[in-house]
Design a protein around this motif. Structure first.
Motif, PDB file in Angstrom:
ATOM      1  N   VAL A 115       0.841  -1.199   0.000  1.00 53.78           N
ATOM      2  CA  VAL A 115       0.000   0.000   0.000  1.00 53.78           C
ATOM      3  C   VAL A 115       0.878   1.251   0.000  1.00 53.78           C
ATOM      4  CG1 VAL A 115      -1.744   1.302   1.293  1.00 53.78           C
ATOM      5  CG2 VAL A 115      -1.917  -1.177   1.132  1.00 53.78           C
ATOM      6  N   GLY A 116       1.950   1.230   0.773  1.00 53.50           N
ATOM      7  CA  GLY A 116       2.887   2.350   0.785  1.00 53.50           C
ATOM      8  C   GLY A 116       3.561   2.546  -0.559  1.00 53.50           C
ATOM      9  N   THR A 117       3.899   1.446  -1.217  1.00 58.90           N
ATOM     10  CA  THR A 117       4.512   1.536  -2.548  1.00 58.90           C
ATOM     11  C   THR A 117       3.526   2.101  -3.564  1.00 58.90           C
ATOM     12  OG1 THR A 117       5.892  -0.376  -2.004  1.00 58.90           O
ATOM     13  CG2 THR A 117       5.704   0.223  -4.325  1.00 58.90           C
ATOM     14  N   ILE A 118       2.286   1.666  -3.494  1.00 61.44           N
ATOM     15  CA  ILE A 118       1.264   2.173  -4.414  1.00 61.44           C
ATOM     16  C   ILE A 118       1.029   3.665  -4.173  1.00 61.44           C
ATOM     17  CG2 ILE A 118      -1.203   2.060  -4.977  1.00 61.44           C
ATOM     18  CD1 ILE A 118      -0.972  -0.999  -4.514  1.00 61.44           C
ATOM     19  N   LEU A 119       0.954   4.073  -2.905  1.00 59.39           N
ATOM     20  CA  LEU A 119       0.760   5.480  -2.595  1.00 59.39           C
ATOM     21  C   LEU A 119       1.938   6.333  -3.068  1.00 59.39           C
ATOM     22  CD1 LEU A 119      -0.842   5.363   0.951  1.00 59.39           C
ATOM     23  CD2 LEU A 119      -1.905   6.054  -1.189  1.00 59.39           C
ATOM     24  N   THR A 120       3.141   5.799  -2.961  1.00 59.32           N
ATOM     25  CA  THR A 120       4.321   6.508  -3.453  1.00 59.32           C
ATOM     26  C   THR A 120       4.247   6.686  -4.960  1.00 59.32           C
ATOM     27  OG1 THR A 120       5.654   5.629  -1.641  1.00 59.32           O
ATOM     28  CG2 THR A 120       6.834   6.469  -3.545  1.00 59.32           C
ATOM     29  N   CYS A 121       3.839   5.660  -5.680  1.00 57.72           N
ATOM     30  CA  CYS A 121       3.708   5.761  -7.143  1.00 57.72           C
ATOM     31  C   CYS A 121       2.624   6.750  -7.539  1.00 57.72           C
ATOM     32  CB  CYS A 121       3.417   4.390  -7.739  1.00 57.72           C
ATOM     33  SG  CYS A 121       4.786   3.239  -7.632  1.00 57.72           S
ATOM     34  N   VAL A 122       1.505   6.752  -6.823  1.00 55.42           N
ATOM     35  CA  VAL A 122       0.429   7.697  -7.118  1.00 55.42           C
ATOM     36  C   VAL A 122       0.886   9.128  -6.839  1.00 55.42           C
ATOM     37  CG1 VAL A 122      -1.894   8.432  -6.424  1.00 55.42           C
ATOM     38  CG2 VAL A 122      -1.405   6.015  -6.759  1.00 55.42           C
ATOM     39  N   MET A 123       1.646   9.317  -5.764  1.00 56.13           N
ATOM     40  CA  MET A 123       2.144  10.651  -5.443  1.00 56.13           C
ATOM     41  C   MET A 123       3.143  11.129  -6.500  1.00 56.13           C
ATOM     42  SD  MET A 123       1.479  12.907  -3.291  1.00 56.13           S
ATOM     43  CE  MET A 123       2.077  14.412  -2.606  1.00 56.13           C
ATOM     44  N   ILE A 124       3.965  10.237  -7.025  1.00 54.68           N
ATOM     45  CA  ILE A 124       4.891  10.592  -8.100  1.00 54.68           C
ATOM     46  C   ILE A 124       4.101  11.014  -9.338  1.00 54.68           C
ATOM     47  CG2 ILE A 124       6.605   9.648  -9.708  1.00 54.68           C
ATOM     48  CD1 ILE A 124       7.724   8.043  -7.346  1.00 54.68           C
ATOM     49  N   CYS A 125       3.008  10.339  -9.626  1.00 56.91           N
ATOM     50  CA  CYS A 125       2.165  10.729 -10.771  1.00 56.91           C
ATOM     51  C   CYS A 125       1.565  12.117 -10.562  1.00 56.91           C
ATOM     52  CB  CYS A 125       1.062   9.701 -10.988  1.00 56.91           C
ATOM     53  SG  CYS A 125       1.652   8.114 -11.572  1.00 56.91           S
ATOM     54  N   PHE A 126       1.068  12.387  -9.360  1.00 55.08           N
ATOM     55  CA  PHE A 126       0.520  13.710  -9.080  1.00 55.08           C
ATOM     56  C   PHE A 126       1.595  14.786  -9.187  1.00 55.08           C
ATOM     57  CE2 PHE A 126      -3.418  11.957  -7.352  1.00 55.08           C
ATOM     58  CZ  PHE A 126      -4.318  12.959  -7.686  1.00 55.08           C
ATOM     59  N   LEU A 127       2.781  14.499  -8.695  1.00 52.68           N
ATOM     60  CA  LEU A 127       3.866  15.473  -8.779  1.00 52.68           C
ATOM     61  C   LEU A 127       4.289  15.713 -10.223  1.00 52.68           C
ATOM     62  CD1 LEU A 127       5.912  14.399  -5.668  1.00 52.68           C
ATOM     63  CD2 LEU A 127       4.813  16.604  -6.003  1.00 52.68           C
ATOM     64  N   SER A 128       4.194  14.698 -11.051  1.00 55.17           N
ATOM     65  CA  SER A 128       4.498  14.874 -12.473  1.00 55.17           C
ATOM     66  C   SER A 128       3.513  15.849 -13.114  1.00 55.17           C
ATOM     67  CB  SER A 128       4.444  13.530 -13.194  1.00 55.17           C
ATOM     68  OG  SER A 128       5.381  12.644 -12.659  1.00 55.17           O
ATOM     69  N   ILE A 129       2.255  15.702 -12.765  1.00 52.98           N
ATOM     70  CA  ILE A 129       1.249  16.628 -13.287  1.00 52.98           C
ATOM     71  C   ILE A 129       1.510  18.044 -12.773  1.00 52.98           C
ATOM     72  CG2 ILE A 129      -1.225  17.180 -13.319  1.00 52.98           C
ATOM     73  CD1 ILE A 129      -1.713  14.135 -13.093  1.00 52.98           C
ATOM     74  N   TRP A 130       1.935  18.156 -11.512  1.00 57.83           N
ATOM     75  CA  TRP A 130       2.254  19.476 -10.964  1.00 57.83           C
ATOM     76  C   TRP A 130       3.432  20.116 -11.682  1.00 57.83           C
ATOM     77  CZ3 TRP A 130      -0.644  22.640  -8.476  1.00 57.83           C
ATOM     78  CH2 TRP A 130      -1.640  22.178  -7.618  1.00 57.83           C
ATOM     79  N   ILE A 131       4.414  19.320 -12.087  1.00 58.88           N
ATOM     80  CA  ILE A 131       5.556  19.871 -12.820  1.00 58.88           C
ATOM     81  C   ILE A 131       5.091  20.443 -14.156  1.00 58.88           C
ATOM     82  CG2 ILE A 131       7.669  19.247 -14.069  1.00 58.88           C
ATOM     83  CD1 ILE A 131       8.424  17.503 -11.710  1.00 58.88           C
ATOM     84  N   VAL A 132       4.223  19.730 -14.846  1.00 61.63           N
ATOM     85  CA  VAL A 132       3.692  20.239 -16.114  1.00 61.63           C
ATOM     86  C   VAL A 132       2.886  21.517 -15.867  1.00 61.63           C
ATOM     87  CG1 VAL A 132       2.123  19.741 -18.024  1.00 61.63           C
ATOM     88  CG2 VAL A 132       3.677  17.971 -17.208  1.00 61.63           C
ATOM     89  N   TYR A 133       2.068  21.516 -14.853  1.00 58.82           N
ATOM     90  CA  TYR A 133       1.251  22.680 -14.511  1.00 58.82           C
ATOM     91  C   TYR A 133       2.124  23.897 -14.204  1.00 58.82           C
ATOM     92  CZ  TYR A 133      -1.829  25.640 -11.679  1.00 58.82           C
ATOM     93  OH  TYR A 133      -2.535  26.683 -11.161  1.00 58.82           O
ATOM     94  N   ASP A 134       3.109  23.712 -13.328  1.00 60.53           N
ATOM     95  CA  ASP A 134       3.965  24.833 -12.930  1.00 60.53           C
ATOM     96  C   ASP A 134       4.835  25.320 -14.085  1.00 60.53           C
ATOM     97  OD1 ASP A 134       2.926  24.779 -10.369  1.00 60.53           O
ATOM     98  OD2 ASP A 134       4.478  23.429  -9.615  1.00 60.53           O
ATOM     99  N   THR A 135       5.286  24.412 -14.924  1.00 59.74           N
ATOM    100  CA  THR A 135       6.071  24.821 -16.091  1.00 59.74           C
ATOM    101  C   THR A 135       5.222  25.656 -17.044  1.00 59.74           C
ATOM    102  OG1 THR A 135       7.422  22.831 -15.896  1.00 59.74           O
ATOM    103  CG2 THR A 135       7.501  23.993 -17.990  1.00 59.74           C
ATOM    104  N   GLN A 136       3.983  25.258 -17.249  1.00 58.04           N
ATOM    105  CA  GLN A 136       3.107  26.036 -18.116  1.00 58.04           C
ATOM    106  C   GLN A 136       2.779  27.394 -17.508  1.00 58.04           C
ATOM    107  OE1 GLN A 136      -0.277  23.631 -19.224  1.00 58.04           O
ATOM    108  NE2 GLN A 136       0.863  22.650 -20.867  1.00 58.04           N
ATOM    109  N   LEU A 137       2.724  27.480 -16.178  1.00 56.42           N
ATOM    110  CA  LEU A 137       2.528  28.777 -15.545  1.00 56.42           C
ATOM    111  C   LEU A 137       3.704  29.699 -15.802  1.00 56.42           C
ATOM    112  CD1 LEU A 137       0.967  28.191 -12.011  1.00 56.42           C
ATOM    113  CD2 LEU A 137      -0.042  29.365 -13.947  1.00 56.42           C
ATOM    114  N   ILE A 138       4.905  29.148 -15.784  1.00 56.71           N
ATOM    115  CA  ILE A 138       6.101  29.963 -15.992  1.00 56.71           C
ATOM    116  C   ILE A 138       6.254  30.334 -17.463  1.00 56.71           C
ATOM    117  CG2 ILE A 138       8.616  29.948 -15.892  1.00 56.71           C
ATOM    118  CD1 ILE A 138       8.354  28.256 -13.348  1.00 56.71           C
ATOM    119  N   VAL A 139       6.081  29.353 -18.348  1.00 58.53           N
ATOM    120  CA  VAL A 139       6.291  29.591 -19.774  1.00 58.53           C
ATOM    121  C   VAL A 139       5.255  30.547 -20.327  1.00 58.53           C
ATOM    122  CG1 VAL A 139       6.293  28.493 -22.038  1.00 58.53           C
ATOM    123  CG2 VAL A 139       7.470  27.410 -20.140  1.00 58.53           C
TER     124      VAL A 139
END
Length: 116
Positions: A55-79
């Motif tokens: 369960v901890g491993t699955i939650l870590t993978c889901v959090m990495i996916c959410f953070l990936s989306i945040w990177i795209v979001y924040d990059t588009q805010l800057i660009v």
């Protein structure tokens, strides 16, 4: 080293995607905030109780996916570029700090994943 290389490659590819995609992720900011908040609360609740390590491993993978989306979001805010919402000229230091915190957080989760 594996976590650092994985974070670097992930950040470069997500930044490339954010700059050249036609998808506007900035309109999903509220939805991403609510999803991330719910996930963090779920992680806190799971940490209080004894659960299997998968369960901890699955939650870590889901959090990495959410953070990936945040990177795209924040990059588009800057660009910006007219097709996205963007930060004002005076907010680029704040944008750099946001991207930095995203990179450090995703590195910590990848490091946690590699440690298991």
């Amino acid at each position: 080293m594996q976590a650092a290389v994985a974070t670097l490659l992930m950040f470069i590819s997500l930044t490339f995607y954010a700059c050249y995609t036609k998808t506007d992720m900035t309109k999903y900011g509220g939805l991403m905030y609510v999803g991330t908040t719910m996930l963090v609360f779920f992680i806190i609740m799971v940490s209080l109780f004894k659960v299997p390590s998968i369960v901890g491993t699955i939650l870590t993978c889901v959090m990495i996916c959410f953070l990936s989306i945040w990177i795209v979001y924040d990059t588009q805010l800057i660009v910006g570029g007219g097709k996205y919402e963007e930060l004002a000229m005076d907010d680029y230091c704040l944008g750099a700090l946001i991207i930095y915190s995203d990179i450090v957080t995703i590195f910590m989760y990848i490091l946690q994943l590699c440690g298991n």
